[in-house]
Design a protein around this motif. Sequence first.
Motif, mmCIF file in Angstrom:
data_model
loop_
_atom_site.group_PDB
_atom_site.id
_atom_site.type_symbol
_atom_site.label_atom_id
_atom_site.label_comp_id
_atom_site.label_asym_id
_atom_site.label_seq_id
_atom_site.Cartn_x
_atom_site.Cartn_y
_atom_site.Cartn_z
ATOM 1 N N LEU A 1 -3.469 10.511 -6.646
ATOM 2 C CA LEU A 1 -2.042 10.683 -6.386
ATOM 3 C C LEU A 1 -1.733 10.543 -4.903
ATOM 4 O O LEU A 1 -0.794 9.826 -4.506
ATOM 5 N N LEU A 2 -2.502 11.217 -4.062
ATOM 6 C CA LEU A 2 -2.255 11.177 -2.617
ATOM 7 C C LEU A 2 -2.476 9.779 -2.050
ATOM 8 O O LEU A 2 -1.724 9.334 -1.170
ATOM 9 N N CYS A 3 -3.494 9.075 -2.536
ATOM 10 C CA CYS A 3 -3.758 7.721 -2.045
ATOM 11 C C CYS A 3 -2.626 6.767 -2.427
ATOM 12 O O CYS A 3 -2.217 5.915 -1.634
ATOM 13 N N ARG A 4 -2.116 6.903 -3.647
ATOM 14 C CA ARG A 4 -1.006 6.049 -4.074
ATOM 15 C C ARG A 4 0.241 6.335 -3.237
ATOM 16 O O ARG A 4 0.938 5.405 -2.804
ATOM 17 N N ALA A 5 0.516 7.604 -3.021
ATOM 18 C CA ALA A 5 1.707 7.965 -2.245
ATOM 19 C C ALA A 5 1.583 7.495 -0.802
ATOM 20 O O ALA A 5 2.558 7.016 -0.207
ATOM 21 N N ALA A 6 0.392 7.645 -0.218
ATOM 22 C CA ALA A 6 0.192 7.194 1.161
ATOM 23 C C ALA A 6 0.388 5.689 1.273
ATOM 24 O O ALA A 6 0.947 5.188 2.251
ATOM 25 N N ALA A 7 -0.067 4.940 0.264
ATOM 26 C CA ALA A 7 0.113 3.490 0.270
ATOM 27 C C ALA A 7 1.586 3.114 0.135
ATOM 28 O O ALA A 7 2.047 2.151 0.758
ATOM 29 N N LEU A 8 2.334 3.875 -0.663
ATOM 30 C CA LEU A 8 3.761 3.602 -0.799
ATOM 31 C C LEU A 8 4.509 3.911 0.495
ATOM 32 O O LEU A 8 5.468 3.209 0.857
ATOM 33 N N TYR A 9 4.080 4.959 1.185
ATOM 34 C CA TYR A 9 4.756 5.346 2.430
ATOM 35 C C TYR A 9 4.449 4.374 3.561
ATOM 36 O O TYR A 9 5.320 4.088 4.389
ATOM 37 N N ASP A 10 3.232 3.875 3.608
ATOM 38 C CA ASP A 10 2.806 2.999 4.698
ATOM 39 C C ASP A 10 2.398 1.638 4.139
ATOM 40 O O ASP A 10 1.306 1.485 3.601
ATOM 41 N N PRO A 11 3.245 0.620 4.245
ATOM 42 C CA PRO A 11 2.933 -0.704 3.699
ATOM 43 C C PRO A 11 1.680 -1.343 4.294
ATOM 44 O O PRO A 11 1.159 -2.301 3.729
ATOM 45 N N ALA A 12 1.195 -0.830 5.431
ATOM 46 C CA ALA A 12 -0.019 -1.392 6.021
ATOM 47 C C ALA A 12 -1.261 -1.024 5.224
ATOM 48 O O ALA A 12 -2.330 -1.604 5.412
ATOM 49 N N LEU A 13 -1.119 -0.057 4.340
ATOM 50 C CA LEU A 13 -2.258 0.383 3.531
ATOM 51 C C LEU A 13 -2.339 -0.397 2.231
ATOM 52 O O LEU A 13 -1.351 -0.884 1.711
ATOM 53 N N ARG A 14 -3.545 -0.446 1.696
ATOM 54 C CA ARG A 14 -3.727 -0.924 0.330
ATOM 55 C C ARG A 14 -4.549 0.121 -0.398
ATOM 56 O O ARG A 14 -5.432 0.751 0.183
ATOM 57 N N HIS A 15 -4.217 0.291 -1.661
ATOM 58 C CA HIS A 15 -4.977 1.213 -2.500
ATOM 59 C C HIS A 15 -5.460 0.436 -3.726
ATOM 60 O O HIS A 15 -4.664 -0.259 -4.348
ATOM 61 N N PRO A 16 -6.761 0.516 -4.020
ATOM 62 C CA PRO A 16 -7.817 1.311 -3.380
ATOM 63 C C PRO A 16 -8.308 0.657 -2.089
ATOM 64 O O PRO A 16 -8.445 -0.558 -2.027
ATOM 65 N N GLY A 17 -8.550 1.504 -1.085
ATOM 66 C CA GLY A 17 -8.955 1.008 0.221
ATOM 67 C C GLY A 17 -9.450 2.124 1.101
ATOM 68 O O GLY A 17 -10.128 3.042 0.635
ATOM 69 N N PRO A 18 -9.094 2.100 2.398
ATOM 70 C CA PRO A 18 -9.679 3.032 3.361
ATOM 71 C C PRO A 18 -9.362 4.497 3.112
ATOM 72 O O PRO A 18 -10.212 5.357 3.346
ATOM 73 N N VAL A 19 -8.145 4.807 2.636
ATOM 74 C CA VAL A 19 -7.812 6.212 2.409
ATOM 75 C C VAL A 19 -8.724 6.796 1.339
ATOM 76 O O VAL A 19 -9.306 7.876 1.491
ATOM 77 N N LEU A 20 -8.869 6.075 0.240
ATOM 78 C CA LEU A 20 -9.725 6.547 -0.844
ATOM 79 C C LEU A 20 -11.175 6.656 -0.396
ATOM 80 O O LEU A 20 -11.843 7.664 -0.659
ATOM 81 N N ALA A 21 -11.676 5.645 0.303
ATOM 82 C CA ALA A 21 -13.078 5.656 0.735
ATOM 83 C C ALA A 21 -13.368 6.819 1.683
ATOM 84 O O ALA A 21 -14.421 7.456 1.598
ATOM 85 N N LEU A 22 -12.435 7.122 2.567
ATOM 86 C CA LEU A 22 -12.643 8.194 3.536
ATOM 87 C C LEU A 22 -12.497 9.579 2.908
ATOM 88 O O LEU A 22 -13.206 10.517 3.284
#
Length: 428
Positions: free
Chosen positions: A102-123
């Motif tokens: 949930l948090l990774c999806r929301a972070a990706a929606l808030y910041d278009p520079a992110l992709r999920h699954p990606g760095p947030v999930l891995a970290l």
Amino acid sequence: MPRDDDLTARMAEPDFWPLYLFDDQAMEAYEEAREDEEAEEEVLRAEFLLERGTGLKLEFEPGVGYVNLAVRSPESAKDETVGWDDTAHFHPHVMPWSELDLLCRAAALYDPALRHPGPVLALLLRFAFLTEDDDLDAITPMVDAAFSAVVPTAANDAVPPGAAGVRAETRDWFDLRDLRGTGIEWTPRSDGCQAVTQHDRDGMPLYSLREPESVEFPFAAWSGMLARATELLHSVRTSPALDLPEVRACLDRCAGPNGHRHIGSLASALSQAGFDNTVLLRALSHPVVLVEAAWAVETLAGLELGELVAAWAGASPLASSGSWRLSLTLPAAGRPWRFAQKFTDELSAALQAAGLGRAEANGSTSVQGEDGDYLHHSDHLDVLVRDDLPGGVRVISQLLHHHQAAETAILKHGEKPHEHIAVIDFSV
């Protein structure tokens, strides 16, 4: 994702992920290099925001093998620690998979520079753990995709035989954070916040600040952050574009059998309808991996998190996997100094090469002699064997015989009732 330039650069270097995942050899090499260079200690930071003032802050100190995770909320003047991980006194069990996703999806929606699954999930994976209700079919492909997105190709070894068909990093996380069958229970506190307890301490133990009576875990801030993440996902579905018949028809096809075949049509329909969420449009029109498009459809259609991920990715190779935690004791009498460490390194390398697990040192025992001095008596190893217990015992036995240690070594199961395991006699 707001993060300092040092972390952005370091994540692309070959040694970063082995260091972040506490690989023994990488940590030793890093320590030796830093001693030679007499460099200042690195502190790498990242923030994962859901709105201004709300989100998570991660700090990683490679030199001491320490990762701290804190929550940031508008109500608090400072970041509040929710867990940490190191090689000694860790408390990494912060959240279930559902909250992490949930948090990774929301972070990706808030910041278009992110992709999920990606760095947030891995970290953040090291702060999530598996419990009874988790669906490995929905989890495994996301974890695999996250590590594939961030681990440099040069450092990405092929999956070894017997590794259950997943990335090595995925299998390591699974082995370290699988608390299914250990009596994990989620209970609401009087303030409505979810807390975690464990009723069976014979298995892998829970190390968490999030226990019901804890005064250290910032329950209110954490619950507020989860609520904001949920709002972000729900807000996407308020777009008038989703009410148009042609868009609804495309969504229904994507949510049905073989839905992945229709994601291009859905992306086109949304664009023509004026839907302006760049993150979800990109995930549908140019997904790096199929599961990226799957979570986008889930979000737009209001489906359960992971429902389409599991359907599109198929059965997880980990669903039928197994692991055993063993204890190996090596008497020190007549052995050279650091024999146990050398043996541990060789055993871990042999098990990893065979795709059967790994080994690590777990302390030593001393006894007091007649003169009052303490003598080195024995060394203890923790051994993880995956999928094939007889095969793992065979590798252990071969190395024990090679070092003439088979007759004195003691091999047991690491969990109750700690049954002894016979070392294979190759002379028969």
